[in-house]
Design a protein around this motif. Structure first.
Motif, PDB file in Angstrom:
ATOM      1  N   UNK A  55       0.979  -1.122   0.005  1.00  0.00           N
ATOM      2  CA  UNK A  55       0.000   0.034   0.218  1.00  0.00           C
ATOM      3  C   UNK A  55       1.149   1.212  -0.141  1.00  0.00           C
ATOM      4  N   UNK A  56       0.547   2.356  -0.225  1.00  0.00           N
ATOM      5  CA  UNK A  56       1.052   3.649  -0.445  1.00  0.00           C
ATOM      6  C   UNK A  56       0.585   4.499   0.757  1.00  0.00           C
ATOM      7  N   UNK A  57       1.469   4.744   1.652  1.00  0.00           N
ATOM      8  CA  UNK A  57       1.264   5.734   2.932  1.00  0.00           C
ATOM      9  C   UNK A  57       2.093   7.011   2.698  1.00  0.00           C
ATOM     10  N   UNK A  58       1.348   8.044   2.589  1.00  0.00           N
ATOM     11  CA  UNK A  58       2.323   9.149   2.757  1.00  0.00           C
ATOM     12  C   UNK A  58       3.190   9.248   1.725  1.00  0.00           C
ATOM     13  N   UNK A  59       2.850   8.895   0.269  1.00  0.00           N
ATOM     14  CA  UNK A  59       3.820   8.882  -0.832  1.00  0.00           C
ATOM     15  C   UNK A  59       4.927   7.695  -0.753  1.00  0.00           C
ATOM     16  N   UNK A  60       4.859   6.899   0.147  1.00  0.00           N
ATOM     17  CA  UNK A  60       5.823   5.851   0.415  1.00  0.00           C
ATOM     18  C   UNK A  60       5.087   4.276   0.437  1.00  0.00           C
TER      19      UNK A  60
ATOM     20  N   UNK B 197       0.563   6.516  12.524  1.00  0.00           N
ATOM     21  CA  UNK B 197      -1.032   6.964  12.523  1.00  0.00           C
ATOM     22  C   UNK B 197      -1.459   6.999  11.069  1.00  0.00           C
ATOM     23  N   UNK B 198      -0.763   7.352   9.849  1.00  0.00           N
ATOM     24  CA  UNK B 198      -1.283   7.464   8.752  1.00  0.00           C
ATOM     25  C   UNK B 198      -1.421   5.984   8.202  1.00  0.00           C
ATOM     26  N   UNK B 199      -0.499   5.175   8.633  1.00  0.00           N
ATOM     27  CA  UNK B 199      -0.813   3.690   8.312  1.00  0.00           C
ATOM     28  C   UNK B 199      -1.916   2.939   8.804  1.00  0.00           C
ATOM     29  N   UNK B 200      -2.168   3.273  10.182  1.00  0.00           N
ATOM     30  CA  UNK B 200      -3.465   2.708  10.675  1.00  0.00           C
ATOM     31  C   UNK B 200      -4.762   3.318  10.233  1.00  0.00           C
ATOM     32  N   UNK B 201      -4.667   4.502   9.841  1.00  0.00           N
ATOM     33  CA  UNK B 201      -5.713   5.143   9.107  1.00  0.00           C
ATOM     34  C   UNK B 201      -6.041   4.334   7.831  1.00  0.00           C
ATOM     35  N   UNK B 202      -5.030   4.340   6.725  1.00  0.00           N
ATOM     36  CA  UNK B 202      -4.947   3.512   5.736  1.00  0.00           C
ATOM     37  C   UNK B 202      -5.572   1.891   5.790  1.00  0.00           C
ATOM     38  N   UNK B 203      -5.234   1.317   7.035  1.00  0.00           N
ATOM     39  CA  UNK B 203      -5.531   0.027   7.227  1.00  0.00           C
ATOM     40  C   UNK B 203      -6.998   0.151   7.815  1.00  0.00           C
ATOM     41  N   UNK B 204      -7.567   0.924   7.858  1.00  0.00           N
ATOM     42  CA  UNK B 204      -8.825   1.102   8.700  1.00  0.00           C
ATOM     43  C   UNK B 204      -8.941   0.805  10.027  1.00  0.00           C
ATOM     44  N   UNK B 205      -7.740   0.906  10.914  1.00  0.00           N
ATOM     45  CA  UNK B 205      -7.650   0.495  12.341  1.00  0.00           C
ATOM     46  C   UNK B 205      -7.999   1.736  13.113  1.00  0.00           C
TER      47      UNK B 205
ATOM     48  N   UNK C 223       5.247   3.306  21.772  1.00  0.00           N
ATOM     49  CA  UNK C 223       5.094   4.054  22.952  1.00  0.00           C
ATOM     50  C   UNK C 223       4.692   5.446  22.424  1.00  0.00           C
ATOM     51  N   UNK C 224       5.340   6.300  21.720  1.00  0.00           N
ATOM     52  CA  UNK C 224       5.008   7.475  21.310  1.00  0.00           C
ATOM     53  C   UNK C 224       3.627   7.416  20.559  1.00  0.00           C
ATOM     54  N   UNK C 225       2.892   6.496  19.794  1.00  0.00           N
ATOM     55  CA  UNK C 225       1.934   6.446  19.100  1.00  0.00           C
ATOM     56  C   UNK C 225       1.039   6.395  20.540  1.00  0.00           C
ATOM     57  N   UNK C 226       1.070   5.572  21.401  1.00  0.00           N
ATOM     58  CA  UNK C 226       0.171   5.354  22.551  1.00  0.00           C
ATOM     59  C   UNK C 226      -0.126   6.780  23.252  1.00  0.00           C
ATOM     60  N   UNK C 227       0.795   7.549  23.407  1.00  0.00           N
ATOM     61  CA  UNK C 227       0.622   8.907  24.147  1.00  0.00           C
ATOM     62  C   UNK C 227       0.189   9.901  23.184  1.00  0.00           C
ATOM     63  N   UNK C 228       0.582   9.888  21.977  1.00  0.00           N
ATOM     64  CA  UNK C 228      -0.186  10.987  21.107  1.00  0.00           C
ATOM     65  C   UNK C 228      -1.504  10.418  20.651  1.00  0.00           C
ATOM     66  N   UNK C 229      -1.875   9.064  20.587  1.00  0.00           N
ATOM     67  CA  UNK C 229      -3.249   8.808  19.805  1.00  0.00           C
ATOM     68  C   UNK C 229      -3.935   7.825  20.767  1.00  0.00           C
TER      69      UNK C 229
END
Length: 287
Positions: free
Chosen positions: A8-13, A81-89, A105-111
């Motif tokens: 899949x493509x996420x953020x152009x990658x 975060x972009x990956x999880x959104x693309x996956x529908x998580x 750990x950073x994701x858990x604190x930010x989202x």
């Protein structure tokens, strides 16, 4: 049960990932310098009850290696975060080893409201590495950021150096083919150029903001650690378990850094116990 491999493509990658099973989502993040195969011993059993997705993180495995994207920490967490959104998580379980645990750990604190549960396995997490490995990584970052020194890596023996270090884990953690799968891309100039770009943006110092946010996490958390880790000391694990209110600590005696491969059954058991824990009502306390 079919194993599906996707791009899949996420953020152009372009990103490669393995998917297996159905049910509650479970995202597995690998560490350095591996790819999704490091979870090979756990995926089949976990996929009996969960929709398991194990990506090759951006730059690793079969995913795109682009020297044009920045790999600083905040940008990497946003890519997650972009990956999880693309996956529908929207609401899922997240487990990370090594660099994957650092990002988790950073994701858990930010989202925090996106997560059901969090697991961290042998990772620098909010701190950093053992002194010897800290100095080595800091040296790599220093050289990668200086135009006159960066060619030491882009034209240097990175593949041979990695192979010499990781050869000690064959056959205890992975075999020769799996080792080649993890580091073979360093044979090529394009791979070494991406590696240099990665360390140009990497920060080896402890992250104070992650430490300060630990006590605010209120979701079921597993801290799983091999106590013979040469890179990430058990003091990190014990600090995580002490500070995160709903954390449970599992120490694996005599097991090294690559615990999912060295002690696959023990890690699987710890993950299954973690996933069986009920969700708490408040994953993060606002401050």
């Amino acid at each position: 049960m079919a194993v599906q491999q996707h791009f899949i493509t996420v953020g152009g990658l372009r990103l490669h990932y393995l998917e297996r099973g159905q049910g509650e989502p479970l995202l597995l993040l690998h560490g350095y310098p591996q790819n999704h195969r490091c979870w090979r011993h756990q995926i089949a059993e976990l996929a009996r009850y969960y929709r398991v997705v194990a990506p090759d993180w951006f730059g690793w495995g079969q995913s795109e290696r682009s020297s044009n994207h920045q790999a600083d920490y905040h940008a990497e967490v946003e890519r997650l975060q972009q990956l999880t959104q693309t996956l529908g998580f929207d609401h899922f379980n997240l487990a990370g080893h090594d660099y994957g645990g650092f990002l988790a750990l950073g994701f858990a604190q930010r989202y925090p409201r996106n997560l059901k549960r969090l697991a961290i396995i042998n990772s620098r997490a909010h701190r950093s590495f053992t002194p010897a490995f800290y100095r080595l990584t800091a040296f790599q970052c220093y050289c990668a950021r200086r135009a006159l020194l960066a060619p030491l890596f882009t034209y240097g023996p990175l593949y041979r150096l990695h192979r010499r270090t990781l050869r000690n884990y064959v056959p205890g953690c992975f075999n020769e083919a799996e080792l080649e799968d993890y580091i073979g891309w360093l044979r090529h100039h394009s791979g070494r150029r991406w590696w240099t770009s990665f360390f140009r943006h990497y920060e080896v110092a402890p992250r104070r903001e992650l430490e300060e946010g630990l006590t605010n996490l209120h979701l079921p958390t597993a801290v799983i650690w091999g106590d013979a880790d040469r890179f990430c000391d058990t003091t990190i694990a014990r600090d995580l378990a002490a500070r995160i209110p709903n954390a449970e600590l599992t120490i694996l005696p005599g097991v090294g850094h690559f615990s999912m491969e060295e002690a696959p059954d023990a890690v699987l058991q710890a993950l299954e116990q973690w996933l069986a824990r009920p969700e708490t009502g408040q994953p993060y306390r606002d401050i």
